[in-house]
Design a protein around this motif. Structure first.
Motif, PDB file in Angstrom:
ATOM      1  N   ARG A  96      74.855  27.302  25.951  1.00 46.43           N
ATOM      2  CA  ARG A  96      75.198  26.875  27.027  1.00 46.43           C
ATOM      3  C   ARG A  96      76.831  26.243  26.905  1.00 46.43           C
ATOM      4  O   ARG A  96      77.712  26.266  27.664  1.00 46.43           O
ATOM      5  CB  ARG A  96      74.265  26.168  27.806  1.00 46.43           C
ATOM      6  N   HIS A 104      69.822  24.164  16.976  1.00 48.44           N
ATOM      7  CA  HIS A 104      69.185  24.896  17.716  1.00 48.44           C
ATOM      8  C   HIS A 104      68.783  26.414  17.342  1.00 48.44           C
ATOM      9  O   HIS A 104      69.688  27.172  17.238  1.00 48.44           O
ATOM     10  CB  HIS A 104      69.960  25.074  18.986  1.00 48.44           C
ATOM     11  N   ASN A 121      80.960  17.946  31.144  1.00 45.51           N
ATOM     12  CA  ASN A 121      79.815  17.465  32.012  1.00 45.51           C
ATOM     13  C   ASN A 121      79.724  17.980  33.344  1.00 45.51           C
ATOM     14  O   ASN A 121      78.919  18.308  33.920  1.00 45.51           O
ATOM     15  CB  ASN A 121      80.128  15.765  32.231  1.00 45.51           C
ATOM     16  N   ARG A 153      69.901  35.900  26.736  1.00 44.70           N
ATOM     17  CA  ARG A 153      70.127  34.935  27.825  1.00 44.70           C
ATOM     18  C   ARG A 153      71.664  35.053  27.995  1.00 44.70           C
ATOM     19  O   ARG A 153      71.914  34.753  29.194  1.00 44.70           O
ATOM     20  CB  ARG A 153      69.756  33.643  27.116  1.00 44.70           C
TER      21      ARG A 153
HETATM   22  P1  AMP Z   1      71.379  25.471  24.899  1.00 48.70           P
HETATM   23  O1  AMP Z   1      70.853  25.274  23.512  1.00 48.70           O
HETATM   24  O2  AMP Z   1      72.275  26.791  24.699  1.00 48.70           O
HETATM   25  O3  AMP Z   1      70.395  25.744  25.936  1.00 48.70           O
HETATM   26  O4  AMP Z   1      72.511  24.625  25.178  1.00 48.70           O
HETATM   27  C1  AMP Z   1      71.885  23.022  25.490  1.00 48.70           C
HETATM   28  C2  AMP Z   1      72.835  22.172  24.680  1.00 48.70           C
HETATM   29  O5  AMP Z   1      73.972  22.072  25.682  1.00 48.70           O
HETATM   30  C3  AMP Z   1      72.197  20.836  24.552  1.00 48.70           C
HETATM   31  O6  AMP Z   1      71.625  20.931  23.009  1.00 48.70           O
HETATM   32  C4  AMP Z   1      73.490  19.886  24.403  1.00 48.70           C
HETATM   33  O7  AMP Z   1      73.890  19.923  23.120  1.00 48.70           O
HETATM   34  C5  AMP Z   1      74.465  20.618  25.465  1.00 48.70           C
HETATM   35  N1  AMP Z   1      74.575  19.887  26.647  1.00 48.70           N
HETATM   36  C6  AMP Z   1      73.630  19.547  27.425  1.00 48.70           C
HETATM   37  N2  AMP Z   1      74.137  18.969  28.477  1.00 48.70           N
HETATM   38  C7  AMP Z   1      75.382  18.711  28.171  1.00 48.70           C
HETATM   39  C8  AMP Z   1      76.473  17.905  28.843  1.00 48.70           C
HETATM   40  N3  AMP Z   1      76.303  17.347  29.859  1.00 48.70           N
HETATM   41  N4  AMP Z   1      77.600  17.846  28.385  1.00 48.70           N
HETATM   42  C9  AMP Z   1      77.716  18.589  27.143  1.00 48.70           C
HETATM   43  N5  AMP Z   1      76.908  19.197  26.643  1.00 48.70           N
HETATM   44  C10 AMP Z   1      75.622  19.167  26.978  1.00 48.70           C
END
Ligand code: AMP
Ligand code: MN
Ligand code: MN
Ligand code: MN
Length: 274
Positions: A131, A38, A148, A100
């Motif tokens: 996140r 990312h 989750n 952010r």
């Molecule tokens: P960000 O890049 O900081 O916006 O975070 C998004 C990332 O959170 C995604 O690429 C996933 O790897 C992770 N993510 C999204 N949904 C979930 C979930 N339900 N449980 C665990 N990881 C998640």
């Protein structure tokens, strides 16, 4: 040929180091791999030459951006990692992630979640905060029972921690990728909770911006989804990409793709295999 054009390492929110991920990919028969962390290409720095023996690596990234108020992920594959503009924009992306994180932390603090910025920062171990770091902290501190649950309640699409105003427009990130010699690919098109009509509008905008690829297979897609994405891929004249979106060996699908998922689409990896 077995490929995997969407994977993560400890340079972003993955659990394996770049060297361990590549070793795992080789052991699983992957011949062409892209590490697509990312908003960072940190995994490609200081990769020992012997790590990449016997496997072709396509330099890649997964960029965060917005289109019409939706947080979209665009893969950049085959990018020139030394291109000056890309390097500059990725530094800006890193700063945006930092901003952010502060906004997310303020919002969560208001909901009574204490020490959340410090907690997420500690878990991020010096890399840009995502996140998942907030989710991990909330599990650790007992605010939620699982990752989750953290996403369902606080961080997922449309929730208070889903702060996306900081990200650049989709057309901008497509331009960074294209100017760095790469091909822009819409990642996991069915994960944006869009209606079919809105998804088509997004693909129109993506194509107009110079985007050329569609990820028809992310993880282990249900057949009905695969058929739909293959159809869109052909209709729009996109090249098809496939990736596991591997993050870690415990909670995610393993590295490597089921190559029969390609169907009769034109594979984007033809660019790098001969
Ligand atoms: P960000 O890049 O900081 O916006 O975070 C998004 C990332 O959170 C995604 O690429 C996933 O790897 C992770 N993510 C999204 N949904 C979930 C979930 N339900 N449980 C665990 N990881 C998640
Ligand atoms: Mn992730
Ligand atoms: Mn993604
Ligand atoms: Mn991903």
């Amino acid at each position: 040929m077995v490929v995997d054009l969407h994977t993560h390492t400890t340079a972003s929110d993955g659990g394996l180091s770049p060297v361990d991920l590549i070793a795992r990919a080789k052991a699983r028969g992957v011949e062409l791999l892209s590490i697509t962390d990312h908003d960072t290409v940190g995994a490609y720095a200081d990769l020992p030459v012997e790590a990449t023996d016997g496997i072709a690596i396509v330099p890649g990234i997964e960029l965060s951006c917005t289109w019409s108020g939706v947080n979209i992920h665009v893969l950049g594959l085959g990018i020139d990692l030394s291109q000056a503009n890309l390097i500059k924009e990725l530094e800006t992306q890193r700063l945006r992630r930092g901003q952010r994180a502060e906004v997310i932390a303020q919002k969560l603090e208001k909901l009574g979640i204490k020490g959340v910025f410090e907690g997420a920062s500690r878990l991020a171990k010096g890399r840009a905060i995502g996140r998942p770091d907030f989710a991990k902290y909330m599990v650790e501190a007992g605010y939620v029972s699982s990752m989750n649950a953290a996403f369902d309640k606080y961080l997922g699409s449309g929730k208070v921690g889903d702060v996306k105003a900081v990200w650049p427009e989709m057309s901008e990130v497509v331009a960074w990728i294209t100017e760095a010699g790469g091909v822009a690919v819409v990642a996991h098109p069915t994960q944006y909770k869009m209606t079919n009509a809105k998804l088509r509008r997004m693909l129109d905008a993506f194509k107009a911006a110079g985007g050329q690829g569609l990820e028809i297979s992310n993880g282990k897609p249900p057949l009905v989804e695969l058929r739909y994405l293959r159809q869109l891929c052909k209709e729009y004249g996109f090249e098809a990409s496939m990736g596991s979106d591997f993050h870690n060996p415990t909670t995610w699908l393993d590295v490597g793709c089921n190559m029969s998922n390609l169907g009769d689409c034109q594979p984007v990896w033809q660019r790098w295999s001969n």
